[in-house]
Design an enzyme around this catalytic site. Structure first.
Site, PDB file in Angstrom:
ATOM      1  N   CYS A 168       5.538  -8.620   8.246  1.00 13.33           N
ATOM      2  CA  CYS A 168       4.952  -7.279   8.134  1.00 13.33           C
ATOM      3  C   CYS A 168       3.458  -7.366   7.784  1.00 13.33           C
ATOM      4  O   CYS A 168       3.068  -8.116   6.886  1.00 13.33           O
ATOM      5  CB  CYS A 168       5.700  -6.480   7.063  1.00 13.33           C
ATOM      6  SG  CYS A 168       5.083  -4.784   6.939  1.00 13.33           S
TER       7      CYS A 168
ATOM      8  N   CYS B 252       2.303  -5.074   0.468  1.00  8.77           N
ATOM      9  CA  CYS B 252       3.061  -4.577  -0.700  1.00  8.77           C
ATOM     10  C   CYS B 252       3.407  -5.770  -1.618  1.00  8.77           C
ATOM     11  O   CYS B 252       4.104  -6.691  -1.189  1.00  8.77           O
ATOM     12  CB  CYS B 252       4.328  -3.873  -0.241  1.00  8.77           C
ATOM     13  SG  CYS B 252       4.021  -2.660   1.057  1.00  8.77           S
TER      14      CYS B 252
ATOM     15  N   CYS C  30       6.963  -7.303  -1.944  1.00 13.02           N
ATOM     16  CA  CYS C  30       7.844  -7.438  -0.788  1.00 13.02           C
ATOM     17  C   CYS C  30       7.891  -8.830  -0.168  1.00 13.02           C
ATOM     18  O   CYS C  30       6.862  -9.380   0.262  1.00 13.02           O
ATOM     19  CB  CYS C  30       7.441  -6.419   0.289  1.00 13.02           C
ATOM     20  SG  CYS C  30       8.632  -6.430   1.658  1.00 13.02           S
TER      21      CYS C  30
ATOM     22  N   CYS D 262      22.205   2.197   6.882  1.00  7.11           N
ATOM     23  CA  CYS D 262      20.739   2.284   6.791  1.00  7.11           C
ATOM     24  C   CYS D 262      20.105   1.059   7.436  1.00  7.11           C
ATOM     25  O   CYS D 262      20.364  -0.068   7.012  1.00  7.11           O
ATOM     26  CB  CYS D 262      20.302   2.306   5.329  1.00  7.11           C
ATOM     27  SG  CYS D 262      21.153   3.505   4.338  1.00  7.11           S
TER      28      CYS D 262
ATOM     29  N   CYS E 102      20.675   6.268   8.744  1.00  8.06           N
ATOM     30  CA  CYS E 102      19.393   6.285   8.034  1.00  8.06           C
ATOM     31  C   CYS E 102      18.559   5.142   8.591  1.00  8.06           C
ATOM     32  O   CYS E 102      19.109   4.075   8.891  1.00  8.06           O
ATOM     33  CB  CYS E 102      19.630   6.076   6.536  1.00  8.06           C
ATOM     34  SG  CYS E 102      18.091   5.993   5.586  1.00  8.06           S
TER      35      CYS E 102
ATOM     36  N   CYS F 148      14.951  10.532   2.271  1.00  4.68           N
ATOM     37  CA  CYS F 148      15.400   9.558   1.272  1.00  4.68           C
ATOM     38  C   CYS F 148      14.130   8.944   0.706  1.00  4.68           C
ATOM     39  O   CYS F 148      13.415   8.233   1.421  1.00  4.68           O
ATOM     40  CB  CYS F 148      16.280   8.498   1.939  1.00  4.68           C
ATOM     41  SG  CYS F 148      16.703   7.143   0.828  1.00  4.68           S
TER      42      CYS F 148
ATOM     43  N   ARG G  37      20.289   7.120  -6.115  1.00  6.43           N
ATOM     44  CA  ARG G  37      20.917   5.835  -5.763  1.00  6.43           C
ATOM     45  C   ARG G  37      20.440   4.710  -6.667  1.00  6.43           C
ATOM     46  O   ARG G  37      19.242   4.451  -6.771  1.00  6.43           O
ATOM     47  CB  ARG G  37      20.630   5.467  -4.297  1.00  6.43           C
ATOM     48  CG  ARG G  37      21.301   4.141  -3.896  1.00  6.43           C
ATOM     49  CD  ARG G  37      21.228   3.832  -2.405  1.00  6.43           C
ATOM     50  NE  ARG G  37      21.683   4.947  -1.633  1.00  6.43           N
ATOM     51  CZ  ARG G  37      20.882   5.672  -0.837  1.00  6.43           C
ATOM     52  NH1 ARG G  37      19.630   5.349  -0.704  1.00  6.43           N
ATOM     53  NH2 ARG G  37      21.369   6.693  -0.186  1.00  6.43           N
TER      54      ARG G  37
HETATM   55  N1  SAM Z   1       8.528  -1.236   5.975  1.00  2.09           N
HETATM   56  C1  SAM Z   1       9.129  -0.034   5.604  1.00  2.09           C
HETATM   57  C2  SAM Z   1       8.492   0.624   4.399  1.00  2.09           C
HETATM   58  O1  SAM Z   1       7.828  -0.068   3.608  1.00  2.09           O
HETATM   59  O2  SAM Z   1       8.658   1.824   4.237  1.00  2.09           O
HETATM   60  C3  SAM Z   1      10.619  -0.136   5.378  1.00  2.09           C
HETATM   61  C4  SAM Z   1      11.207  -1.328   4.676  1.00  2.09           C
HETATM   62  S1  SAM Z   1      10.700  -1.563   3.009  1.00  2.09           S
HETATM   63  C5  SAM Z   1      11.332  -3.160   2.651  1.00  2.09           C
HETATM   64  C6  SAM Z   1      11.706  -0.393   2.113  1.00  2.09           C
HETATM   65  C7  SAM Z   1      11.580  -0.345   0.616  1.00  2.09           C
HETATM   66  O3  SAM Z   1      12.234  -1.460   0.015  1.00  2.09           O
HETATM   67  C8  SAM Z   1      10.210  -0.382  -0.006  1.00  2.09           C
HETATM   68  O4  SAM Z   1       9.537   0.828   0.054  1.00  2.09           O
HETATM   69  C9  SAM Z   1      10.525  -0.731  -1.443  1.00  2.09           C
HETATM   70  O5  SAM Z   1      10.733   0.438  -2.202  1.00  2.09           O
HETATM   71  C10 SAM Z   1      11.833  -1.521  -1.330  1.00  2.09           C
HETATM   72  N2  SAM Z   1      11.634  -2.930  -1.715  1.00  2.09           N
HETATM   73  C11 SAM Z   1      11.058  -3.905  -0.979  1.00  2.09           C
HETATM   74  N3  SAM Z   1      11.009  -5.075  -1.651  1.00  2.09           N
HETATM   75  C12 SAM Z   1      11.580  -4.831  -2.852  1.00  2.09           C
HETATM   76  C13 SAM Z   1      11.817  -5.646  -4.002  1.00  2.09           C
HETATM   77  N4  SAM Z   1      11.432  -6.923  -4.054  1.00  2.09           N
HETATM   78  N5  SAM Z   1      12.425  -5.092  -5.064  1.00  2.09           N
HETATM   79  C14 SAM Z   1      12.798  -3.779  -5.023  1.00  2.09           C
HETATM   80  N6  SAM Z   1      12.602  -2.975  -3.972  1.00  2.09           N
HETATM   81  C15 SAM Z   1      11.979  -3.487  -2.904  1.00  2.09           C
HETATM   82 FE1  SF4 Z   2       6.137  -4.179   5.041  1.00  3.23          FE
HETATM   83 FE2  SF4 Z   2       7.623  -4.798   2.961  1.00  3.23          FE
HETATM   84 FE3  SF4 Z   2       5.577  -3.140   2.657  1.00  3.23          FE
HETATM   85 FE4  SF4 Z   2       7.793  -2.336   4.038  1.00  3.23          FE
HETATM   86  S1  SF4 Z   2       7.673  -2.838   1.872  1.00  3.23           S
HETATM   87  S2  SF4 Z   2       5.638  -2.054   4.583  1.00  3.23           S
HETATM   88  S3  SF4 Z   2       8.373  -4.301   4.964  1.00  3.23           S
HETATM   89  S4  SF4 Z   2       5.443  -5.312   3.244  1.00  3.23           S
END
Ligand code: SAM
Ligand code: SF4
Ligand code: DTB
Length: 321
Positions: A59, A63, A66, A103, A134, A194, A266
């Site tokens: 990606c 973030c 992530c 989802c 979802c 959501c 949730r």
């Molecule tokens: N890329 C899209 C986005 O960011 O909206 C969808 C997938 S992203 C992985 C969905 C959500 O997963 C993120 O917004 C975050 O809230 C959650 N998430 C990702 N990594 C995480 C982690 N290490 N611990 C807890 N929640 C996490």
């Molecule tokens: Fe990409 Fe992870 Fe951020 Fe979603 S949460 S936008 S998958 S880096």
């Protein structure tokens, strides 16, 4: 402000009010949240959603929590969008095991048109199993949201993750307003929203209040509010963040229940590191949905047998199709 038939739905919370809610004596806070929970939901029923990563890793966003960001070396390799058949096989298995919502997540900043069309086909196919659908695909334009609605999508997940103030410390590749714009596009397309966040990223009490009040002051509350406890993944900047006081996490669940009385709250990522007792407190505080299945997106979730045993011990039933 308007009165629904059960609890008062408010959209005018102030940060001070939320901070004082969060710092109430624990028993008082849980008593109120349990009362509100019972006014709006069956007290011993929890909804099950199963997650599937349909496009893993690589990606472009940064973030800091992530494991799927291409900016960090986490051992998660980038893969292509999965085939419809693989998705449908897993969706049917999830339904068989009792999930009522499926989802699908993709590690994108925003879907490309050709990818969106493939996801629309997946949504149509999964919907035919009888489960709610979802997806979480990153940012959406208003046209993309409408396209997903036309495919029959029930929910779109897009989290605010933290307060407007703390957000820029966690992500530099997009801003809070872009998140809010996507949520608005989803709402305008008449797809259920959501939307929640992550607790345990080093934020303070005022940031947690800021996340909750941004959610609860939306003109219509998100129908589903995922509260994630940060899963600390090796290679991400947030690995080794100071561990959360778990009682404070339960307080966030209780405040979410009080502030968004009719929404599903949730208990999301992080359950694998929670004791049964902590999860029981979260259900008592008003959580009434979980991710059910052995994997979240890239990290582990409790085994199905473990969740069944916990539900049995607590006399909790899962919602039926
Ligand atoms: N890329 C899209 C986005 O960011 O909206 C969808 C997938 S992203 C992985 C969905 C959500 O997963 C993120 O917004 C975050 O809230 C959650 N998430 C990702 N990594 C995480 C982690 N290490 N611990 C807890 N929640 C996490
Ligand atoms: Fe990409 Fe992870 Fe951020 Fe979603 S949460 S936008 S998958 S880096
Ligand atoms: C949400 O709020 N949490 C889920 C789902 N929505 C997409 C994702 C949790 C991801 C946890 C880290 C991982 O497994 O990669």
């Amino acid at each position: 402000m308007h009165q629904n038939k059960k609890s008062l739905i408010r959209n005018d919370w102030s940060r001070d009010e939320v901070v004082s809610l969060l710092s109430q004596p624990f028993n008082d806070l849980i008593f109120t949240s349990q009362q509100i929970h019972r006014e709006n939901f069956s007290p011993n029923t929890v909804q099950l959603s199963t997650l599937m990563n349909i496009k893993t890793g690589g990606c472009p966003e940064d973030c800091a929590y992530c494991p799927q960001s291409a900016h960090y070396d986490t051992g998660v390799d980038a893969e292509k969008l999965l085939d419809l058949n693989d998705v449908l096989t897993q969706a049917k298995a999830a339904k068989e095991k009792g999930a009522t919502r499926f989802c699908m997540g993709a590690a994108w900043r925003q879907p490309k048109q050709q990818d969106l069309e493939k996801v629309m086909v997946m949504v149509e196919a999964v919907k035919k199993t009888g489960m709610e659908t979802c997806v979480t695909l990153g940012m959406l334009s208003d046209k993309q949201a409408k396209d997903l609605k036309s495919a029959g999508l029930d929910y779109y997940n897009h989290n605010l993750d933290s307060s407007p103030e703390y957000y820029s410390k966690i992500i530099s590749t997009r801003d809070y307003q872009e998140r809010l714009d996507t949520i608005e596009n989803v709402r305008q397309a008449d797809i259920n929203v959501c939307c929640g966040g992550i607790i345990g990223m080093g934020e303070d009490e005022s940031d947690r209040a800021g996340l909750l009040l941004t959610l609860a002051n939306m003109p219509t509350h998100p129908e589903s509010v995922p509260i994630n406890m940060l899963v600390q993944v090796e290679g991400t900047p947030l690995k080794d963040t100071d561990k959360l006081d778990t009682i404070n996490f339960v307080r966030i669940i209780a405040a979410a229940r009080i502030m968004m009385p009719a929404s599903y709250v949730r208990l999301s990522a992080g359950r694998n590191e929670m004791s049964d007792e902590m999860q029981a407190l979260c259900f008592l505080a008003g959580a009434n949905s979980i991710f059910y299945g052995e994997k979240l997106l890239t990290t582990d979730n409790p085994q199905l047998e473990q969740d069944k045993l916990l539900f049995d011990r607590l006399g909790i039933q899962s919602s039926q199709h």
